[in-house]
Scaffold this active site. Structure first.
Site, short mmCIF file in Angstrom:
data_model
loop_
_atom_site.label_atom_id
_atom_site.label_comp_id
_atom_site.label_asym_id
_atom_site.label_seq_id
_atom_site.Cartn_x
_atom_site.Cartn_y
_atom_site.Cartn_z
CG ASP A 102 -2.33 0.20 0.85
OD1 ASP A 102 -2.68 1.03 0.38
OD2 ASP A 102 -3.00 -0.64 1.27
CG ASP A 203 -4.84 5.43 0.41
OD1 ASP A 203 -5.83 4.51 0.59
OD2 ASP A 203 -5.04 6.48 1.14
CD GLU A 263 -8.98 3.95 -2.35
OE1 GLU A 263 -9.96 3.58 -1.51
OE2 GLU A 263 -7.96 4.46 -1.63
CG HIS A 326 -9.14 -1.96 3.73
ND1 HIS A 326 -8.55 -2.01 2.13
CD2 HIS A 326 -8.99 -0.66 3.95
CE1 HIS A 326 -8.43 -0.89 1.83
NE2 HIS A 326 -8.49 -0.18 2.91
CG ASP A 327 -11.88 1.23 2.85
OD1 ASP A 327 -11.36 1.49 4.02
OD2 ASP A 327 -11.13 1.76 1.71
#
Ligand code: GLC
Length: 534
Positions: A102, A203, A263, A326-327
């Site tokens: 990440d 991200d 993302e 994960h969100d």
């Protein structure tokens, strides 16, 4: 494996997102760690994945679970050491598993040394590494709202200016218009690439640039609460990103076989914006399109999302597809249907793994693992702490992996950092491994088939039919055809096979592999998955 030379791991392979704190606890402190992931690499290799996207592991005060980095060239002690990380890389590579890190560089933690310097005085050399601004007639410089609610501007008493944070106030945004910031981040990328990291999940790329005239966003009720009831015309998705993406891509292209997946979150233009971040396949290698995470259980709606996504892809772009991360609540929780939940899990598996585009699994998805129920006292995610009970945060889907029937599901020897789901006595790797009809073994079969069949991992895609219950599509590569038929409904539906081949079942939930299927009308059983080939 006899693999064709043009097999590209991030394109034709399968990637699994792992939340490092929740995969496996190797040292009995209740939290997952890097050594834990190393111990489970054989499991991942056997599952047949080609890459791991590792959630953030840099040093962090964990106010946003590691998405608030305090040192980009470090490993947080809760996960282990740099030596552990290097061992993970080496052990993963031995098993032909790639590692994607990440890269969280829209913002840092306010505990990062750069920010501490930046806020120390107006003339500090790092002042311009962040976005500082005077107020406008006693008010913040613009009306922009943060993704987590409230405004983006935080008043700093000491230096009497505002700094900008798109997320929490402890996550100040870096100033991407400053060339020194860019250089430092590109050097950081090289630092990890030199170690052998295979790629980055970047991200919230579309937040990097902001309007430099600080114009107010227009109010918009339809933008909804999560956008602060405004259209983020000036605070997100600004022009100029192409140059940055090109520079990042140049860093990656200095190495062999590396990639980045972007993302692009809460994009105003949906899939078109996500696609734009790929350029013509020369910016991001992949870009996430999140619509399926918000789509009702309905075959036609699922298919419409995918068609919409394929329609906007650049000629040389490549899609990736995702159902859980994960969100957001896990797909099996979103689409839970009592006794039918695990049947739906198989339909989802077949959908994700037979579409055109790189599948991104979320750890536990392969056993049909649902979210854990979270009580107020369990909450770790700051968003949950801020907004409970209206918004409960993201802990439920970041739950510990369920390995076996042991006291703590084989995840740890002590109480895990987040609660387990009570269903772990049946939904776990050990039990499902032994059951040939389990969700886990269904994933394994699908992954093996996808890998063996170029039509599935790189073929063309053509929709045959989709109504609210049944979807059927054709994948083709060099004249070899595969047909996929999925019934999303809990009752029998009809489907007509038009094509004249003597079809046989390659894989299915209700029929034996190898059994013939005749041309003409056929009954498709409740939640049936049928993959047909010649
Ligand atoms: C991304 C991450 C999310 C994080 C946010 C801020 O959306 O997926 O978990 O909170 O960025 O970094």
């Amino acid at each position: 494996m006899n693999e064709a030379d043009d097999f590209v791991w991030w394109k034709h392979g399968i990637i699994c997102e792992i939340w490092p704190r929740s995969f496996y606890d190797s040292n009995g402190d209740g939290s997952g760690d890097l050594q834990g992931i190393i111990r489970k690499l054989d499991y991942l290799a056997e599952l047949g994945i080609d890459g791991i996207w590792l959630g953030p592991v840099n040093k962090s005060p964990m106010v946003d679970s590691g998405y608030d980095v305090a040192d980009y060239r470090s490993v947080d002690p809760i996960y282990g050491t740099m030596a552990d990380f290097e061992q993970l890389l080496a052990e993963a590579h031995k098993r032909k598993i790639h590692i994607i890190m990440d890269l969280v560089v829209n913002h840092t933690s306010d505990q990062h040394a750069w920010f501490k310097e930046s806020r120390s005085s107006r003339d500090n050399p790092k002042r311009d590494w962040y976005i500082w601004h005077d107020g406008k007639k006693g008010r913040p410089p613009s009306n922009w709202k943060a993704l987590v609610g409230g405004g983006v501007w935080q008043w700093d008493k000491a230096t009497k200016q505002y700094y900008l944070h798109s997320f929490l106030k402890t996550q100040p945004d870096l100033n991407w218009r400053n060339p020194a910031v860019r250089q430092e981040i590109y050097d950081t990328m090289r630092y990890w690439l030199d170690k052998g990291v295979d790629g980055f999940r970047c991200d919230i790329l579309n937040y990097f640039l902001k309007d430099n005239q600080w114009r107010d966003n227009p109010t918009s009720l339809s933008a909804g609460i999560f956008n602060g009831f405004q259209k983020h015309l000036y605070s997100r998705s600004q022009p100029g990103m192409e140059e940055i993406l090109r520079q990042m891509r140049a860093v990656l292209d200095g190495y062999k076989d590396r990639m980045m997946v972007g993302e692009v979150f809460v994009a105003q233009d949906g899939p078109a914006m996500a696609a734009a971040y790929m350029g013509d396949g020369d910016l991001c290698h992949l870009s996430f399109e999140f619509s399926l995470l918000f789509t009702k259980w309905d075959a036609k709606r699922f298919m419409d999302v995918i068609n919409g996504w394929y329609a906007v892809l650049p000629a040389k772009g490549w899609p990736c597809n995702v159902l859980s991360n994960h969100d957001q609540p896990r797909a099996v929780t979103r689409y839970a249907a009592g006794a039918d939940t695990q049947k739906r899990a198989r339909v989802m598996a077949a959908f994700l793994l037979t579409l055109r585009g790189t599948p991104f699994l979320y750890y536990g998805e392969e056993i049909g693992m649902p979210d854990s129920p979270i009580k107020r006292s369990d909450v770790m995610d700051t968003i949950g702490k801020m907004y409970w009970p209206i918004v409960k945060g993201r802990d439920a889907e970041r739950n510990p992996m369920q390995w076996d029937t042991g006291t703590f599901a084989g995840f740890s020897t002590v109480k895990p950092w987040l609660p387990l789901n009570a269903d772990f006595s049946t939904v776990n790797v050990e039990v499902q491994d032994k059951d040939p009809l389990s969700v886990l073994n269904f994933y394994r079969r699908l992954i093996t088939l996808r890998r063996a069949q170029p039509a599935l991992h790189k073929g063309d895609f053509e929709l045959i039919e989709s109504d609210k219950d049944v979807v059927a599509y054709r994948r083709t590569y060099q004249g070899i055809e595969i047909i996929v038929i999925l019934n999303f409904a809990s009752s029998v539906r009809q489907h007509k096979i038009d094509a004249g081949m003597p079809w046989k079942v390659l894989l299915g939930t209700h029929r034996d592999s190898g059994s013939p299927v005749d041309k003409g009308a056929m009954a498709v059983y409740p939640y049936e998955v049928i993959v047909l080939g010649a």
